[in-house]
Scaffold this active site. Structure first.
Site, PDB file in Angstrom:
ATOM      1  N   LYS A 186      -9.577  28.379  73.047  1.00  0.00           N
ATOM      2  CA  LYS A 186      -8.833  29.386  73.783  1.00  0.00           C
ATOM      3  C   LYS A 186      -8.312  28.833  75.118  1.00  0.00           C
ATOM      4  CE  LYS A 186      -9.165  32.924  70.955  1.00  0.00           C
ATOM      5  NZ  LYS A 186      -9.821  32.547  69.697  1.00  0.00           N
TER       6      LYS A 186
HETATM    7  C1  LIG Z   1     -10.600  33.850  68.920  1.00  0.00           C
HETATM    8  C2  LIG Z   1     -10.294  35.258  68.635  1.00  0.00           C
HETATM    9  C3  LIG Z   1     -11.293  36.241  68.547  1.00  0.00           C
HETATM   10  C4  LIG Z   1     -12.757  35.911  68.508  1.00  0.00           C
HETATM   11  O1  LIG Z   1     -13.247  35.175  69.549  1.00  0.00           O
HETATM   12  P1  LIG Z   1     -14.561  34.264  69.360  1.00  0.00           P
HETATM   13  O2  LIG Z   1     -14.930  33.943  70.773  1.00  0.00           O
HETATM   14  O3  LIG Z   1     -14.154  33.040  68.583  1.00  0.00           O
HETATM   15  O4  LIG Z   1     -15.577  35.070  68.685  1.00  0.00           O
HETATM   16  C5  LIG Z   1     -10.917  37.554  68.387  1.00  0.00           C
HETATM   17  N1  LIG Z   1      -9.625  37.906  68.296  1.00  0.00           N
HETATM   18  C6  LIG Z   1      -8.631  36.996  68.344  1.00  0.00           C
HETATM   19  C7  LIG Z   1      -7.213  37.461  68.255  1.00  0.00           C
HETATM   20  C8  LIG Z   1      -8.930  35.640  68.500  1.00  0.00           C
HETATM   21  O5  LIG Z   1      -7.942  34.738  68.524  1.00  0.00           O
END
Ligand SMILES: *Cc1c(COP(=O)(O)O)cnc(C)c1O
Length: 400
Positions: A186
């Site tokens: 992210k």
């Molecule tokens: C990455 C992501 C999540 C989940 O996040 P994690 O930290 O990997 O559990 C939820 N929604 C979207 C749109 C994402 O891209």
């Protein structure tokens, strides 16, 4: 989504402070930790950055969604509407809380289509989760107007849009709760981690309690131990090392967005030379966190041609319609109701299927994503990478 690109001395220094104190837990250990409260400071800094009044750190973006749904009182028998282009976590959290996910089409914002949202609302709709995919906003103002008209709460899944704004207002602050992810790919990362933001003190308090086994944290604010419990909860606590990394990463976020916007413009100009090309609808280009460039060709055949040219030139573009994590028709475990639970829960209740997911239910989403090609935009665009992508795009322009 490249927080990992910019790891440096700042992150190391923050983590070392945690290791030197020996306190990894976000609560307690007052004597040993001195004045060091990394997770709490990360929450405060994140709230300040986004302009929300409260922030609750959790273990992941998936946990953030679950905690947000719990705080809003969503549960069995409820329907929660989200979009057919998102990461699986969005609907996993809905199923995990006992509710049923319902999917809308996307439009050229590549996010929730407000017109389809209106059609999917039923008396059982308890929450709506628009997702700000790939760093840019859903039509959140229209979605909020629809939700408010029906008295339905909105959770903004902002996992992919930290640093993104709409007309100066940070995404995640329009709905009742905004959720974020800091997983390894992210925009800012703590390895694993997440955050819920809200302007509603009582919702925040419910999130604070639910994420820590229901502890009310009341006799010792910010502390823990011996409190009462208003309701059950679970363990979604962030640890101090993650909070420390988050503080260092957050301080770099605006500079990252600026660099990504610069690099995205370079790639966008190269893509603009392709005849008939169209770009994703950006509601506020100035507020784009610019983590991705997405362009669309007039039809699937032309998209195939361009994709082949780019691949042959060594600059493969992502096709979401081939992706198994983000695209409704490819979620076979959802469509077929696959679960480790012998009685079929959460897809069935007392042996009866609760909702049928037709693979062909979202033709507009399919038609859009079959025409879309995406490049991730790095914070640091190496000259050879820039040349490689721009040369490939120029070849594609000649091929059409
Ligand atoms: C990455 C992501 C999540 C989940 O996040 P994690 O930290 O990997 O559990 C939820 N929604 C979207 C749109 C994402 O891209």
């Amino acid at each position: 989504m490249p927080g990992f690109e910019i790891f440096g001395d700042e992150e190391k220094r923050e983590v070392l402070e945690v290791l030197e104190s020996g306190v990894l837990f976000r609560y307690g250990f007052e004597g040993q930790r001195g004045r060091q409260w990394k997770v709490r400071r990360f929450e405060e800094a994140f709230a300040r950055y986004t302009g929300a009044s409260h922030a609750q750190a959790v273990t992941s973006g998936t946990a953030a969604l679950k905690v947000a749904l719990a705080a809003l009182g969503v549960g069995a028998g409820d329907e929660v509407i989200t979009q057919g282009f998102t990461f699986v976590a969005t609907w996993e959290a809905i199923l995990d809380i006992g509710a049923v996910p319902v999917f809308t089409e996307i439009d050229l914002s590549l996010n929730m289509d407000p017109a389809d949202l209106e059609k999917k609302i039923t008396p059982r709709t308890k929450a709506i989760i628009p997702v700000h995919m790939m760093g840019a906003p859903a039509r959140i103002e229209e979605i909020m107007a629809i939700a408010d008209k029906h008295g339905i709460a909105v959770i903004e899944d902002t996992a992919q849009a930290a640093g993104a704004r709409l007309h100066g207002r940070h995404l995640g602050t329009f709905g009742a709760i905004g959720t974020f992810s800091f997983d390894s790919v992210k925009t800012i990362t703590t390895g694993e981690g997440g955050m819920c933001i809200s302007n509603d003190a009582s919702l925040w308090q419910r999130m604070d309690q639910y994420h820590d086994h229901g502890h009310d944290h009341l006799p010792n604010p910010g502390g823990r131990g011996g409190e009462g419990r208003l309701f059950i909860g679970f363990n979604y606590r962030m640890m101090e090392i993650q909070g420390a990394i988050g503080l260092a990463q957050l301080a770099k976020l605006d500079a990252m967005v600026e660099a990504q916007q610069h690099n995205k413009n370079i790639l966008r100009e190269a893509a603009a030379a392709i005849p008939g090309v169209q770009f994703r609808d950006l509601l506020d280009p100035a507020g784009d966190s610019a983590t991705f460039l997405t362009f669309l060709l007039p039809d699937k055949a032309k998209t195939d041609t361009v994709a082949d040219v780019l691949r042959a030139a060594g600059a493969v573009a992502t096709r979401w319609s081939e992706n198994t994590w983000h695209y409704y028709p490819n979620w076979e475990h959802l469509l077929e109701g696959k679960t480790p639970c012998n009685d079929g829960w959460p897809f069935t209740l007392h042996g009866k299927r609760r909702y049928v997911y037709d693979p062909q239910a979202l033709p507009k989403t399919v038609a859009i994503l079959e025409r879309a090609l995406t490049y991730q935009v790095p914070v640091r665009l190496a000259p050879e990478q820039e040349t490689s992508i721009c040369t490939a795009l120029a070849q594609a322009a000649r091929a059409l």
